[in-house]
Design a protein around this motif. Structure first.
Motif, PDB file in Angstrom:
ATOM      1  N   UNK A   5       0.859  -1.182   0.000  1.00 18.70           N
ATOM      2  CA  UNK A   5       0.000   0.000   0.000  1.00 18.70           C
ATOM      3  C   UNK A   5       0.891   1.226   0.000  1.00 18.70           C
ATOM      4  N   UNK A   6       0.746   2.074  -0.997  1.00 18.62           N
ATOM      5  CA  UNK A   6       1.485   3.331  -1.075  1.00 18.62           C
ATOM      6  C   UNK A   6       0.650   4.414  -0.407  1.00 18.62           C
ATOM      7  N   UNK A   7       1.212   5.071   0.615  1.00 12.51           N
ATOM      8  CA  UNK A   7       0.512   6.149   1.318  1.00 12.51           C
ATOM      9  C   UNK A   7       1.302   7.438   1.117  1.00 12.51           C
ATOM     10  N   UNK A   8       0.748   8.327   0.321  1.00  9.37           N
ATOM     11  CA  UNK A   8       1.428   9.575  -0.049  1.00  9.37           C
ATOM     12  C   UNK A   8       0.372  10.571  -0.517  1.00  9.37           C
ATOM     13  N   UNK A   9       0.383  11.774   0.068  1.00 13.90           N
ATOM     14  CA  UNK A   9      -0.680  12.726  -0.247  1.00 13.90           C
ATOM     15  C   UNK A   9      -0.457  13.483  -1.549  1.00 13.90           C
ATOM     16  N   UNK A  10       0.783  13.626  -2.002  1.00 19.51           N
ATOM     17  CA  UNK A  10       1.048  14.343  -3.248  1.00 19.51           C
ATOM     18  C   UNK A  10       0.833  13.411  -4.442  1.00 19.51           C
ATOM     19  N   UNK A  11      -0.033  13.813  -5.339  1.00 23.94           N
ATOM     20  CA  UNK A  11      -0.462  12.931  -6.432  1.00 23.94           C
ATOM     21  C   UNK A  11       0.702  12.476  -7.313  1.00 23.94           C
ATOM     22  N   UNK A  26       8.327  -9.296  -8.077  1.00 24.33           N
ATOM     23  CA  UNK A  26       7.814  -9.903  -6.852  1.00 24.33           C
ATOM     24  C   UNK A  26       6.953  -8.980  -6.015  1.00 24.33           C
ATOM     25  N   UNK A  27       6.769  -7.727  -6.459  1.00 22.89           N
ATOM     26  CA  UNK A  27       5.947  -6.765  -5.718  1.00 22.89           C
ATOM     27  C   UNK A  27       4.795  -6.282  -6.584  1.00 22.89           C
ATOM     28  N   UNK A  28       3.664  -6.017  -5.936  1.00 27.16           N
ATOM     29  CA  UNK A  28       2.533  -5.413  -6.627  1.00 27.16           C
ATOM     30  C   UNK A  28       1.909  -4.369  -5.701  1.00 27.16           C
ATOM     31  N   UNK A  29       1.381  -3.319  -6.275  1.00 28.59           N
ATOM     32  CA  UNK A  29       0.711  -2.280  -5.498  1.00 28.59           C
ATOM     33  C   UNK A  29      -0.760  -2.641  -5.366  1.00 28.59           C
ATOM     34  N   UNK A  30      -1.184  -2.852  -4.124  1.00 32.16           N
ATOM     35  CA  UNK A  30      -2.586  -3.204  -3.879  1.00 32.16           C
ATOM     36  C   UNK A  30      -3.462  -1.963  -3.858  1.00 32.16           C
ATOM     37  N   UNK A  33      -3.177   5.342  -1.111  1.00 35.89           N
ATOM     38  CA  UNK A  33      -3.977   6.164  -0.204  1.00 35.89           C
ATOM     39  C   UNK A  33      -3.355   7.545  -0.105  1.00 35.89           C
ATOM     40  N   UNK A  34      -4.208   8.580  -0.042  1.00 29.86           N
ATOM     41  CA  UNK A  34      -3.722   9.955  -0.046  1.00 29.86           C
ATOM     42  C   UNK A  34      -3.788  10.602   1.335  1.00 29.86           C
ATOM     43  N   UNK A  35      -4.209   9.843   2.349  1.00 31.26           N
ATOM     44  CA  UNK A  35      -4.282  10.369   3.721  1.00 31.26           C
ATOM     45  C   UNK A  35      -4.167   9.211   4.697  1.00 31.26           C
ATOM     46  N   UNK A  36      -3.956   9.544   5.974  1.00 31.01           N
ATOM     47  CA  UNK A  36      -3.875   8.499   6.989  1.00 31.01           C
ATOM     48  C   UNK A  36      -5.190   7.774   7.169  1.00 31.01           C
ATOM     49  N   UNK A  37      -6.294   8.539   7.197  1.00 28.59           N
ATOM     50  CA  UNK A  37      -7.601   7.918   7.358  1.00 28.59           C
ATOM     51  C   UNK A  37      -7.935   6.987   6.208  1.00 28.59           C
ATOM     52  N   UNK A  38      -7.619   7.414   4.995  1.00 23.69           N
ATOM     53  CA  UNK A  38      -7.868   6.566   3.827  1.00 23.69           C
ATOM     54  C   UNK A  38      -7.031   5.297   3.897  1.00 23.69           C
ATOM     55  N   UNK A  39      -5.796   5.423   4.374  1.00 24.59           N
ATOM     56  CA  UNK A  39      -4.930   4.251   4.493  1.00 24.59           C
ATOM     57  C   UNK A  39      -5.505   3.245   5.484  1.00 24.59           C
ATOM     58  N   UNK A  40      -5.978   3.728   6.629  1.00 25.50           N
ATOM     59  CA  UNK A  40      -6.520   2.825   7.647  1.00 25.50           C
ATOM     60  C   UNK A  40      -7.804   2.159   7.160  1.00 25.50           C
ATOM     61  N   UNK A  41      -8.634   2.900   6.453  1.00 22.76           N
ATOM     62  CA  UNK A  41      -9.863   2.289   5.913  1.00 22.76           C
ATOM     63  C   UNK A  41      -9.517   1.216   4.895  1.00 22.76           C
ATOM     64  N   UNK A  48      -2.499  -5.972   3.531  1.00 24.62           N
ATOM     65  CA  UNK A  48      -1.316  -5.966   2.662  1.00 24.62           C
ATOM     66  C   UNK A  48      -0.110  -6.441   3.465  1.00 24.62           C
ATOM     67  N   UNK A  49       0.960  -6.742   2.753  1.00 20.61           N
ATOM     68  CA  UNK A  49       2.190  -7.178   3.417  1.00 20.61           C
ATOM     69  C   UNK A  49       3.041  -6.009   3.897  1.00 20.61           C
ATOM     70  N   UNK A  50       3.016  -4.915   3.124  1.00 17.86           N
ATOM     71  CA  UNK A  50       3.951  -3.813   3.362  1.00 17.86           C
ATOM     72  C   UNK A  50       3.284  -2.485   3.048  1.00 17.86           C
ATOM     73  N   UNK A  51       3.594  -1.467   3.878  1.00 14.61           N
ATOM     74  CA  UNK A  51       3.129  -0.105   3.615  1.00 14.61           C
ATOM     75  C   UNK A  51       4.344   0.760   3.309  1.00 14.61           C
ATOM     76  N   UNK A  52       4.278   1.487   2.197  1.00 12.49           N
ATOM     77  CA  UNK A  52       5.277   2.502   1.872  1.00 12.49           C
ATOM     78  C   UNK A  52       4.658   3.818   2.342  1.00 12.49           C
TER      79      UNK A  52
END
Length: 224
Positions: A5-11, A26-30, A33-41, A48-52
Motif C-alpha cells: 500500500x502506497x501512502x502519499x498525499x502528493x499525487x 515480486x511486488x505489486x501495489x494493492x 492512499x492519499x491520507x492516513x484515514x484513507x490508508x486505515x480504511x 497488505x504485506x507492506x506499507x510505503x
C-alpha cells in the motif's frame, strides 16, 4: 507476490512511488492512499504485506497511522518515506515497528534495494542455531554499511560535512579540495549520496559556457 500500500498525499509523488514499486519483481501495489484515514480504511478491508508510508500526511502524522494500525491488529510491515532527519523521530518509528526508513528525495535504485532486502527477509527459512543466525537474519533487512569499492568512510564523512556547511550548494571541485581528493573522486562520492537520496544536484548559471553543477543536502522544497 508481496502486496504494497502506497501512502502519499502528493499525487505526482504517489504515482512515482507506485511505478517504482511495480518495477521491482515480486511486488505489486494493492492500492494508493492519499491520507492516513484513507490508508486505515483500506487496510481494514484489504490486508497488505507492506506499507510505503509518507510521514507527513494532511490529516495525521504517519506514525499515528502506525499506532492505529497496530492497535487494530494490522501487523503489516512499514517502510517510512520522508525527508525528516530528526533522530528522535527515527527512534519513534523503530519503536512502532517501522522496518526500514527511506529519505526523500530518492532514486529508484534506493527503493529497489530496500524492497529487494525486504523480499529476502521474508523469504528466509530454517531454524536458528545461534546468535550468528539471528544477526544474519536481521542483517538481511537492515543491509550492510559497506561502501562501494574504493570509497572510505572518513572521506565520505568529510564530504557530508562539507555539504552540511554549505547549504547553498558546493561544487565537486570545492568538496575535493576540502577532502583532499581530486574533483573526479569528489564527484563520485557526491553522486553516491545523490543516489542514496542524501544529496541533490542542480545547475548554477551565470558564467560563460556550461552551467556548473552544485550539490547540497535535500530540503523540504526538494521532497517532503
Amino acid at each position: 507476490m508481496i502486496s504494497v500500500l502506497v501512502v502519499e498525499d502528493e499525487e505526482i509523488t504517489a504515482e512515482a512511488h507506485r511505478v517504482y514499486v511495480e518495477r521491482v519483481p515480486g511486488f505489486r501495489v494493492a492500492g494508493v492512499a492519499r491520507s492516513g484515514g484513507e490508508a486505515l480504511r483500506f487496510l481494514r478491508s484489504t490486508p497488505v504485506d507492506l506499507i510505503l508510508l509518507d510521514l507527513y500526511l494532511p490529516d495525521m502524522h504517519g506514525l499515528e497511522v502506525c499506532r492505529a494500525a497496530r492497535a487494530g491488529g494490522l501487523l503489516c510491515d512499514v517502510i517510512a518515506v520522508t525527508s525528516a532527519r530528526d533522530l528522535a523521530m527515527v527512534r519513534s518509528a523503530v519503536t512502532l515497528g517501522v522496518t526500514q526508513y527511506l529519505l526523500k528525495p530518492f532514486a529508484f535504485a534506493a527503493l529497489q534495494e530496500k524492497l529487494t532486502r525486504y523480499a529476502r527477509f521474508r523469504g528466509e527459512a530454517g531454524e536458528i542455531v545461534g546468535q550468528g543466525d539471528v544477526d544474519r537474519f536481521l542483517g538481511t533487512l537492515r543491509g550492510t554499511t559497506e561502501l562501494p569499492k574504493g570509497m572510505t568512510q572518513d572521506t565520505l564523512d568529510t564530504v557530508v560535512a562539507e555539504l552540511r556547511a554549505r547549504p547553498e550548494g558546493v561544487s565537486a571541485q570545492a568538496v575535493g579540495a576540502s577532502a583532499g581528493v581530486s574533483r573526479v573522486t569528489a564527484r563520485r562520492y557526491l553522486e553516491y549520496l545523490v543516489e542514496l537520496g542524501a544529496a541533490v544536484r542542480f545547475p548554477q548559471y551565470g558564467g560563460v559556457g556550461r552551467p556548473e553543477l552544485l550539490y547540497r543536502m535535500p530540503t523540504e522544497s526538494s521532497g517532503r
